[in-house]
Every structure is written in structure tokens, then in C-alpha cells.
Write a protein that holds these residues in place. Structure first.
Motif, mmCIF file in Angstrom:
data_model
loop_
_atom_site.group_PDB
_atom_site.id
_atom_site.type_symbol
_atom_site.label_atom_id
_atom_site.label_comp_id
_atom_site.label_asym_id
_atom_site.label_seq_id
_atom_site.Cartn_x
_atom_site.Cartn_y
_atom_site.Cartn_z
ATOM 1 N N LEU A 107 0.876 -1.186 -0.002
ATOM 2 C CA LEU A 107 -0.092 0.189 -0.124
ATOM 3 C C LEU A 107 0.990 1.444 0.007
ATOM 4 C CD1 LEU A 107 -2.986 -0.815 2.538
ATOM 5 C CD2 LEU A 107 -2.895 -1.276 0.045
ATOM 6 N N GLN A 108 2.030 1.181 0.681
ATOM 7 C CA GLN A 108 2.909 2.312 0.476
ATOM 8 C C GLN A 108 3.552 2.650 -0.766
ATOM 9 O OE1 GLN A 108 5.862 1.469 3.367
ATOM 10 N NE2 GLN A 108 4.686 1.545 5.253
ATOM 11 N N MET A 109 3.801 1.453 -1.702
ATOM 12 C CA MET A 109 4.196 1.431 -3.063
ATOM 13 C C MET A 109 3.028 2.033 -4.037
ATOM 14 S SD MET A 109 6.605 1.134 -4.835
ATOM 15 C CE MET A 109 6.893 1.061 -6.697
ATOM 16 N N GLN A 110 1.885 1.655 -3.547
ATOM 17 C CA GLN A 110 0.666 2.145 -4.358
ATOM 18 C C GLN A 110 0.330 3.652 -4.003
ATOM 19 O OE1 GLN A 110 -3.054 1.610 -2.722
ATOM 20 N NE2 GLN A 110 -4.133 1.062 -4.588
ATOM 21 N N ARG A 111 0.688 4.127 -2.925
ATOM 22 C CA ARG A 111 0.555 5.647 -2.440
ATOM 23 C C ARG A 111 1.612 6.384 -3.092
ATOM 24 N NH1 ARG A 111 -1.925 8.323 1.320
ATOM 25 N NH2 ARG A 111 -3.529 6.779 1.156
ATOM 26 N N GLU A 112 2.923 5.800 -3.141
ATOM 27 C CA GLU A 112 3.547 6.700 -3.975
ATOM 28 C C GLU A 112 3.614 6.654 -5.554
ATOM 29 O OE1 GLU A 112 7.538 7.491 -2.362
ATOM 30 O OE2 GLU A 112 5.436 8.034 -1.335
ATOM 31 N N LEU A 113 2.859 5.688 -6.064
ATOM 32 C CA LEU A 113 2.544 5.692 -7.546
ATOM 33 C C LEU A 113 1.514 6.859 -7.732
ATOM 34 C CD1 LEU A 113 2.556 1.843 -8.491
ATOM 35 C CD2 LEU A 113 3.851 3.591 -9.418
ATOM 36 N N GLN A 114 0.466 6.554 -6.767
ATOM 37 C CA GLN A 114 -0.673 7.676 -6.822
ATOM 38 C C GLN A 114 0.177 9.066 -6.840
ATOM 39 O OE1 GLN A 114 -2.780 6.512 -3.556
ATOM 40 N NE2 GLN A 114 -4.156 5.203 -4.709
ATOM 41 N N TRP A 115 0.794 9.450 -6.058
ATOM 42 C CA TRP A 115 1.429 10.641 -6.191
ATOM 43 C C TRP A 115 2.195 10.889 -7.414
ATOM 44 C CZ3 TRP A 115 1.783 15.216 -3.649
ATOM 45 C CH2 TRP A 115 1.377 15.537 -2.249
ATOM 46 N N GLU B 200 5.780 -2.145 -11.637
ATOM 47 C CA GLU B 200 5.285 -1.079 -10.764
ATOM 48 C C GLU B 200 3.825 -0.587 -10.895
ATOM 49 O OE1 GLU B 200 7.956 2.187 -12.117
ATOM 50 O OE2 GLU B 200 9.774 1.421 -11.244
ATOM 51 N N ASN B 201 3.399 -0.546 -12.367
ATOM 52 C CA ASN B 201 1.887 -0.297 -12.383
ATOM 53 C C ASN B 201 1.034 -1.321 -11.765
ATOM 54 O OD1 ASN B 201 2.477 1.733 -13.774
ATOM 55 N ND2 ASN B 201 2.635 0.884 -15.753
ATOM 56 N N ASP B 202 1.386 -2.693 -11.339
ATOM 57 C CA ASP B 202 0.593 -3.582 -10.816
ATOM 58 C C ASP B 202 0.373 -3.324 -9.681
ATOM 59 O OD1 ASP B 202 0.842 -5.234 -13.137
ATOM 60 O OD2 ASP B 202 2.418 -6.568 -12.470
ATOM 61 N N PHE B 203 1.171 -2.394 -8.816
ATOM 62 C CA PHE B 203 0.974 -2.180 -7.308
ATOM 63 C C PHE B 203 -0.234 -1.169 -7.633
ATOM 64 C CE2 PHE B 203 4.944 -4.132 -6.925
ATOM 65 C CZ PHE B 203 4.791 -4.347 -5.360
ATOM 66 N N LEU B 204 -0.573 -0.380 -8.375
ATOM 67 C CA LEU B 204 -1.472 0.942 -8.419
ATOM 68 C C LEU B 204 -2.894 0.193 -8.318
ATOM 69 C CD1 LEU B 204 -1.616 3.919 -8.825
ATOM 70 C CD2 LEU B 204 -1.555 3.648 -11.096
ATOM 71 N N LYS B 205 -3.277 -0.446 -9.205
ATOM 72 C CA LYS B 205 -4.588 -0.971 -9.307
ATOM 73 C C LYS B 205 -4.807 -2.565 -9.357
ATOM 74 C CE LYS B 205 -6.942 3.041 -9.976
ATOM 75 N NZ LYS B 205 -7.829 3.526 -8.970
ATOM 76 N N SER B 206 -4.046 -3.321 -10.084
ATOM 77 C CA SER B 206 -4.201 -4.817 -10.238
ATOM 78 C C SER B 206 -3.881 -5.646 -9.037
ATOM 79 C CB SER B 206 -3.306 -5.292 -11.479
ATOM 80 O OG SER B 206 -3.300 -6.563 -11.517
ATOM 81 N N LEU B 207 -2.878 -5.743 -8.322
ATOM 82 C CA LEU B 207 -2.628 -6.351 -7.099
ATOM 83 C C LEU B 207 -3.726 -5.839 -6.023
ATOM 84 C CD1 LEU B 207 1.243 -6.464 -7.012
ATOM 85 C CD2 LEU B 207 -0.207 -8.371 -7.517
ATOM 86 N N PRO B 208 -3.709 -4.645 -5.714
ATOM 87 C CA PRO B 208 -4.826 -4.261 -4.704
ATOM 88 C C PRO B 208 -6.328 -4.803 -4.944
ATOM 89 C CG PRO B 208 -3.368 -2.465 -5.296
ATOM 90 C CD PRO B 208 -3.314 -3.380 -6.152
#
Length: 364
Positions: free
Chosen positions: A153-161, A277-285
Motif C-alpha cells: 500500500l505504501q508503494m501504491q501511494r507513491e505511484l498515486q503521487w 510498478e504499475n501492478d501495485f497501483l490497481k491490479s494487485l490491490p
């Protein structure tokens, strides 16, 4: 007499503290004092010349407010002195760049409330030739990362930024190199390498443990479907075929079997993912949310099937069925208490409105 009269007052204060009212009152009181102090400070600033701002420590106070995310202070100070938006911190960054570096989403969202969305704020670079997108590519401060549970989720937040900043800057900023010859994308990959590895490990641990639970439920419910309570008649049909409890048992068993199968498939999808990297944004969560939801459904319906089978076997003896059924709710309750906070956080982070206020009203 004074000691006697003060005793009830102390008891009342203790009661208010216990109920949490005293804490709320103190927070509200501090807010009122802070607002009054800010009002007087701004009034004083409005009487000063711009040359005296540095002498009175205004620039330092402004930069500290950006670093700590004090929105009210930023808004009031900019209204009095608009030039503060273009002042630089120790790294040569304007307030918008600094808000990105310190991951202060409320300060960053102020950009959407600017009239005309001042383009000059987007094209500046710091002393190291870093653009705004470079700032988003740097790793978030540890204090900000600590607010988010789980490396994934930390990686996801970094990608969102990074995606948010990328959407407002000039497209040429994506290929702009800083003094180290790094583009924003290269800097992001380099600085988030360890976090990405930790996120992959965290995801696989959750998926592995949940897959074991789901596989056990599949085995139990598949077996239960063919070993019906009460047995079968000589004709091959179940003895209690026309009982309501038997119908509840079969439906619950089927739902639990299908839900647990779906859960296992989702977790297998997590285990076999590429982990880009992009998998952490939507796919994996999203896979994690679906997997946890279906796992919860499978556990809940398994307990329902158990209670229905117990009622059939005990021939409706409620003095036994009711207490055991209440005990069957313990695993479901424990699952909610242990996993629901994580499930809620992942769902809101992935499918919620986001941390940025793109519809902010014009404030300056």
C-alpha cells in the motif's frame, strides 16, 4: 471548605477524560487559540514591507508550514503576501515542489484552487535541476510512509503521487534530466527499488496464508456436499431432502465452495503476478480486495452450513443448536476484527475518491 468544593470538580474532570469529552474540548480550545494567533500574525504581516519578511522569519515559518501540512496558515499568508508562493526553501523549491517532496497532499491540492492554475509554479526546478516530477519520483519521508500499513500500500501511494504530478506537468518533464542525468521515471525506479521488493514480499505472504485457508475450505465443503447430514434413502435421495434446514445447508455449502474457489484463484493471481510498478497501483490491490471478500463470504457461509447440518442432526433441539450456533459466529467475528481494517484501507486506497482534492474551490 475550598478543598471540599474542589473535590466534586476533580471527579467531573476525571469523568470527562474517561468519556473523551475533555480531550475533544482541549483540541477545540487549541484550535481557537491557534486561529486567533494566526489572525494576529497575518494582521502584523500586512503592515510589513517585503524586505522585512526575511528578518522576522516569515520565510522560514512559511516553509515549515508547508513541510508540516498546515493548510490554514499557508492560505492566510499567501492572501496577504502572494510572493510567498514563489519563495524558495533551502533546496531551491517553491511551496508546491516542497509539498510534493514532503508528501503533503492537502498543501498540494491548493494548486487546484488557484485562479488560472499558475503555470509558473509547474515549470521551475530546484538547485539540483529537479522538476516537480523528480520530487514525486523521490522516496517519501519515512514519517509519511509510516502512516500507511503494508509495503504494498505504501508503494501504491507513491505511484498515486507520481501519476498525479505527471498529469499536471508539461509532457517534456518526463524526459528532463537532473544534475545526475536521471529522468523522473529512472529516479522513481531507483529510489523505490527496496520498497517495491518489500511490497512484493508482503503481498505474497498475505496471499500464501490466505490460499491455505481457502484450499482447506474447498476440501471441507466439497466433501460435505456428498456426505449430507442424515444420510440417504434406499432410493439414493437424502433423508431430509424436503426440510428447510437441508435446503439452507446445500445453498450455504455451494456458496462457500464457490466463494473459496474464487478466493484461491485471486490469491494465485497475486502469487503469479509480474510485480511491475504499475501492478501495485490497481491490479494487485483489487485482487487482494476480491480475495479477502470472497474468503470472508466462504467462512461465513461455511458456519451457516454447519449450523444447518447441526439442526438436522440434533432433530431441532434448540437448547443445543442455539448455543453452538452462537459459538460458530466467533470465527466470523475474529476474521472481521483482524482483516476488515486492512480490507477497508485497501478498498478506499484503490477505489475511493483519492487523497487529492481536484474540485477545490478557488481560494486565491
Amino acid at each position: 471548605m475550598p478543598q471540599a468544593s474542589s473535590r466534586p470538580r476533580k471527579e467531573v474532570i476525571k469523568l470527562l477524560k474517561f468519556l473523551g469529552i475533555k480531550q475533544i474540548y482541549d483540541v477545540k480550545l487549541n484550535h481557537i487559540y491557534s486561529a486567533e494567533l494566526l489572525r494576529r500574525m497575518v494582521k502584523r504581516i500586512s503592515t510589513l514591507d517585503f524586505e522585512k519578511y526575511g528578518e522576522c522569519g516569515l520565510f522560514r515559518a512559511f516553509n515549515n508550514a508547508v513541510k508540516n501540512g498546515i493548510v490554514e496558515m499557508i492560505v492566510e499568508m499567501v492572501k496577504v503576501c502572494p510572493n510567498l508562493m514563489h519563495t524558495l526553501d533551502k533546496n531551491g523549491r517553491v511551496f508546491l515542489m516542497s509539498s510534493i517532496a514532503h508528501r503533503q497532499e492537502k498543501i498540494f491540492s491548493l494548486f487546484y484552487g488557484l485562479e488560472g492554475r499558475n503555470g509558473n509554479l509547474l515549470s521551475v526546478t530546484d538547485y539540483f535541476d529537479n522538476t516537480m516530477l523528480h520530487c514525486a519520483g523521490e522516496l517519501s519521508p519515512s514519517t509519511q510512509l509510516a502512516r500507511i500499513s503494508g509495503a504494498a500500500l505504501q508503494m501504491q501511494r507513491e505511484l498515486q503521487w507520481y501519476r498525479e504530478v505527471e498529469s499536471i506537468v508539461n509532457p517534456r518533464a518526463k524526459t528532463y534530466c537532473n544534475q545526475n542525468g536521471e529522468t523522473p521515471g529512472q529516479l522513481f525506479t531507483k529510489s523505490h527499488e527496496k520498497l517495491m521488493a518489500a511490497g512484493e514480499k508482503w503481498m505474497k505472504q498475505v496471499a500464501t496464508s490466505s490460499t491455505v485457508v481457502g484450499a482447506l475450505i474447498i476440501t471441507v465443503m466439497f466433501t460435505a456436499a456428498f456426505t449430507v447430514p442424515g444420510g440417504n434413502k434406499d432410493t439414493g435421495f437424502p433423508v431430509f431432502l424436503h426440510e428447510k434446514s437441508f435446503l439452507i445447508f446445500i445453498i450455504s455449502d455451494a456458496i462457500s465452495l464457490f466463494a473459496s474457489s474464487t478466493s484461491v484463484l485471486m490469491f494465485l493471481g497475486i502469487l503469479t503476478s509480474r510485480y511491475s510498478e504499475n501492478d501495485f497501483l490497481k491490479s494487485l490491490p483489487r485482487k487482494l480486495v476480491i480475495g479477502l471478500c470472497t474468503l470472508f463470504i466462504s467462512i461465513a457461509t461455511m458456519m451457516v452450513a454447519f449450523c444447518a447440518a447441526l439442526r438436522i442432526v440434533m432433530d431441532g433441539r434448540l437448547e443445543v443448536v442455539i448455543p453452538v450456533s452462537l459459538l460458530a459466529g466467533i470465527p466470523v467475528t475474529l476474521f472481521i476484527l483482524l482483516q476488515f481494517p486492512l480490507l477497508f484501507e485497501v478498498f478506499i486506497s484503490t477505489n475511493g475518491p483519492g487523497i487529492f482534492n481536484r474540485k477545490m474551490k478557488r481560494w486565491y
